[in-house]
Design an enzyme around this catalytic site. Structure first.
Site, PDB file in Angstrom:
ATOM      1  N   MET A 194     -10.149 -10.665  16.146  1.00 54.28           N
ATOM      2  CA  MET A 194     -10.511 -10.862  14.873  1.00 54.28           C
ATOM      3  C   MET A 194     -11.618 -11.491  15.079  1.00 54.28           C
ATOM      4  O   MET A 194     -11.526 -11.867  14.029  1.00 54.28           O
ATOM      5  CB  MET A 194      -9.117 -11.741  14.823  1.00 54.28           C
ATOM      6  CG  MET A 194      -7.343 -11.355  14.846  1.00 54.28           C
ATOM      7  SD  MET A 194      -7.579  -9.993  13.330  1.00 54.28           S
ATOM      8  CE  MET A 194      -5.914  -9.797  13.524  1.00 54.28           C
ATOM      9  N   LEU A 243     -17.963  -8.326  16.213  1.00 53.13           N
ATOM     10  CA  LEU A 243     -18.654  -8.578  16.873  1.00 53.13           C
ATOM     11  C   LEU A 243     -20.281  -7.938  16.415  1.00 53.13           C
ATOM     12  O   LEU A 243     -19.962  -6.810  15.915  1.00 53.13           O
ATOM     13  CB  LEU A 243     -18.887  -8.019  18.875  1.00 53.13           C
ATOM     14  CG  LEU A 243     -17.584  -8.924  19.591  1.00 53.13           C
ATOM     15  CD1 LEU A 243     -16.901  -8.516  20.249  1.00 53.13           C
ATOM     16  CD2 LEU A 243     -17.800 -10.307  19.621  1.00 53.13           C
ATOM     17  N   HIS A 264      -6.344  -0.465  13.885  1.00 50.64           N
ATOM     18  CA  HIS A 264      -6.132  -0.579  12.660  1.00 50.64           C
ATOM     19  C   HIS A 264      -5.414  -0.931  11.519  1.00 50.64           C
ATOM     20  O   HIS A 264      -4.406   0.827  12.070  1.00 50.64           O
ATOM     21  CB  HIS A 264      -8.048  -0.515  12.254  1.00 50.64           C
ATOM     22  CG  HIS A 264      -7.460  -0.919  10.825  1.00 50.64           C
ATOM     23  ND1 HIS A 264      -8.074  -1.896  10.436  1.00 50.64           N
ATOM     24  CD2 HIS A 264      -7.165  -0.355   9.626  1.00 50.64           C
ATOM     25  CE1 HIS A 264      -8.079  -2.605   9.226  1.00 50.64           C
ATOM     26  NE2 HIS A 264      -7.460  -1.467   8.371  1.00 50.64           N
ATOM     27  N   ASP A 314     -14.964  -0.773  11.189  1.00 53.69           N
ATOM     28  CA  ASP A 314     -13.799   0.322  10.801  1.00 53.69           C
ATOM     29  C   ASP A 314     -14.418   1.798  11.266  1.00 53.69           C
ATOM     30  O   ASP A 314     -13.774   2.027  10.279  1.00 53.69           O
ATOM     31  CB  ASP A 314     -12.850  -0.279   9.852  1.00 53.69           C
ATOM     32  CG  ASP A 314     -12.347  -1.503   9.997  1.00 53.69           C
ATOM     33  OD1 ASP A 314     -11.868  -1.599  11.387  1.00 53.69           O
ATOM     34  OD2 ASP A 314     -11.558  -2.145   9.589  1.00 53.69           O
ATOM     35  N   GLN A 366       5.726   1.796  14.549  1.00 53.95           N
ATOM     36  CA  GLN A 366       6.333   3.221  13.930  1.00 53.95           C
ATOM     37  C   GLN A 366       4.871   4.331  14.581  1.00 53.95           C
ATOM     38  O   GLN A 366       5.076   5.261  14.263  1.00 53.95           O
ATOM     39  CB  GLN A 366       6.805   4.256  12.484  1.00 53.95           C
ATOM     40  CG  GLN A 366       8.711   3.542  12.141  1.00 53.95           C
ATOM     41  CD  GLN A 366       8.762   3.870  10.756  1.00 53.95           C
ATOM     42  OE1 GLN A 366       7.643   4.356  10.111  1.00 53.95           O
ATOM     43  NE2 GLN A 366       9.567   3.449  10.505  1.00 53.95           N
ATOM     44  N   GLU A 382       1.398   1.912  15.679  1.00 52.42           N
ATOM     45  CA  GLU A 382       0.345   1.134  16.071  1.00 52.42           C
ATOM     46  C   GLU A 382       1.113   1.012  17.695  1.00 52.42           C
ATOM     47  O   GLU A 382      -0.227   1.388  18.741  1.00 52.42           O
ATOM     48  CB  GLU A 382       0.223  -0.145  15.761  1.00 52.42           C
ATOM     49  CG  GLU A 382      -0.262  -0.647  15.031  1.00 52.42           C
ATOM     50  CD  GLU A 382      -1.112  -1.724  14.434  1.00 52.42           C
ATOM     51  OE1 GLU A 382      -0.698  -2.313  15.387  1.00 52.42           O
ATOM     52  OE2 GLU A 382      -0.418  -2.478  13.118  1.00 52.42           O
TER      53      GLU A 382
HETATM   54  C1  GAR Z   1      -2.129  -5.540  14.494  1.00 49.61           C
HETATM   55  O1  GAR Z   1      -1.524  -5.083  13.434  1.00 49.61           O
HETATM   56  C2  GAR Z   1      -3.483  -4.835  14.432  1.00 49.61           C
HETATM   57  O2  GAR Z   1      -3.766  -4.223  14.604  1.00 49.61           O
HETATM   58  C3  GAR Z   1      -3.886  -5.528  13.783  1.00 49.61           C
HETATM   59  O3  GAR Z   1      -3.756  -6.841  13.744  1.00 49.61           O
HETATM   60  C4  GAR Z   1      -2.593  -7.032  14.565  1.00 49.61           C
HETATM   61  C5  GAR Z   1      -2.324  -7.720  16.008  1.00 49.61           C
HETATM   62  O4  GAR Z   1      -1.047  -8.119  16.000  1.00 49.61           O
HETATM   63  N1  GAR Z   1      -5.690  -5.892  14.239  1.00 49.61           N
HETATM   64  C6  GAR Z   1      -6.487  -6.042  12.995  1.00 49.61           C
HETATM   65  O5  GAR Z   1      -6.295  -6.187  11.850  1.00 49.61           O
HETATM   66  C7  GAR Z   1      -7.831  -5.667  13.699  1.00 49.61           C
HETATM   67  N2  GAR Z   1      -8.626  -5.341  12.327  1.00 49.61           N
HETATM   68  P1  GAR Z   1      -0.732  -8.411  17.437  1.00 49.61           P
HETATM   69  O6  GAR Z   1      -1.584  -9.277  18.418  1.00 49.61           O
HETATM   70  O7  GAR Z   1       0.781  -8.404  17.993  1.00 49.61           O
HETATM   71  O8  GAR Z   1      -1.717  -6.683  18.983  1.00 49.61           O
END
Ligand code: GAR
Length: 209
Positions: free
Chosen positions: A91, A94, A110, A151, A179, A181
């Protein structure tokens, strides 16, 4: 065999998807060698430890500015001989130092279909809140290379997911994770490790299909 270093900040379900894919043999020619967290209490660290993966904490809160923090993370990744850096729910944005050190060697997952619902401020649950506010009927997830533009790097893989009546941000987040990620991130990592992603003029092409 490529060394995969994973950057995390939270729950680490995407890290878990990578660990599971490694175990099932889906990730060809790569292994997760280190997990680096920006938060000392991230549950993702436990997932790594439970699976015998080296962990490091580089706490964002201990650095005054993003340049110093980026340097610390970049130095750690060089020390770990990272061939691929995966942002899996990381999060912190960098700065360009790290992009220069790992050009087209870092990927991010993302939780939306870029170029919609992305950029600064669009992270985690906020993305799904904005998706629901907008009334779109399709959302999804994107895996892309990390460049200096938040992004904005070459898109490696995307998968669409339906938005349904009655969705809350939490329900939608879960559907997008399950579904999209957790499927496209390990698949993209495996393609990278097999040298099957080529980038030309800011566009990523998958080869050998
Ligand atoms: C995920 O949905 C990821 O895509 C999002 O945060 C979540 C982390 O979940 N990332 C972002 O929004 C980055 N811009 P996780 O720690 O359970 O993988």
């Amino acid at each position: 065999m490529k060394n995969i270093c994973v950057l995390v900040s939270g729950g680490g379900t995407n890290l878990q998807a990578l660990i599971d894919a490694q175990r099932s043999g889906e990730i060809k020619n790569g292994r997760i060698t280190c997990v680096i967290s920006s938060k000392p209490n991230a549950y993702a660290l436990e997932r790594a430890r439970d699976n015998g993966i080296k962990t490091r904490v580089i706490a964002r809160a201990e650095y005054n500015d993003i340049a110093a923090y980026t340097k610390a993370v970049t130095d750690a990744l060089i020390e770990e001989n990272a061939d691929l850096v995966v942002y899996a729910g990381f999060m912190t944005i960098l700065d360009e130092q790290i992009v220069k050190a790992f050009p087209n060697k870092m990927m991010n997952v993302h939780p939306a279909l870029i170029p919609s619902f992305c950029g600064k401020g669009f992270y985690g649950l906020h993305v799904h809140e904005e998706v629901l506010k907008s009334g779109v009927k399709l959302t999804g997830a994107t895996v892309h290379f990390v460049t200096a533009e938040c992004d904005g790097g070459p898109i490696i893989m995307q998968r669409a997911v339906e938005v349904k009546n009655g969705d809350t941000p939490e329900i939608l987040q879960k559907r997008v994770m399950e579904q999209a990620e957790w499927k496209i991130l390990p698949a993209s990592v495996s393609l990278f490790c097999q040298d099957r992603i080529r980038v030309e003029n800011n566009i990523a092409y998958i080869t050998g299909e």
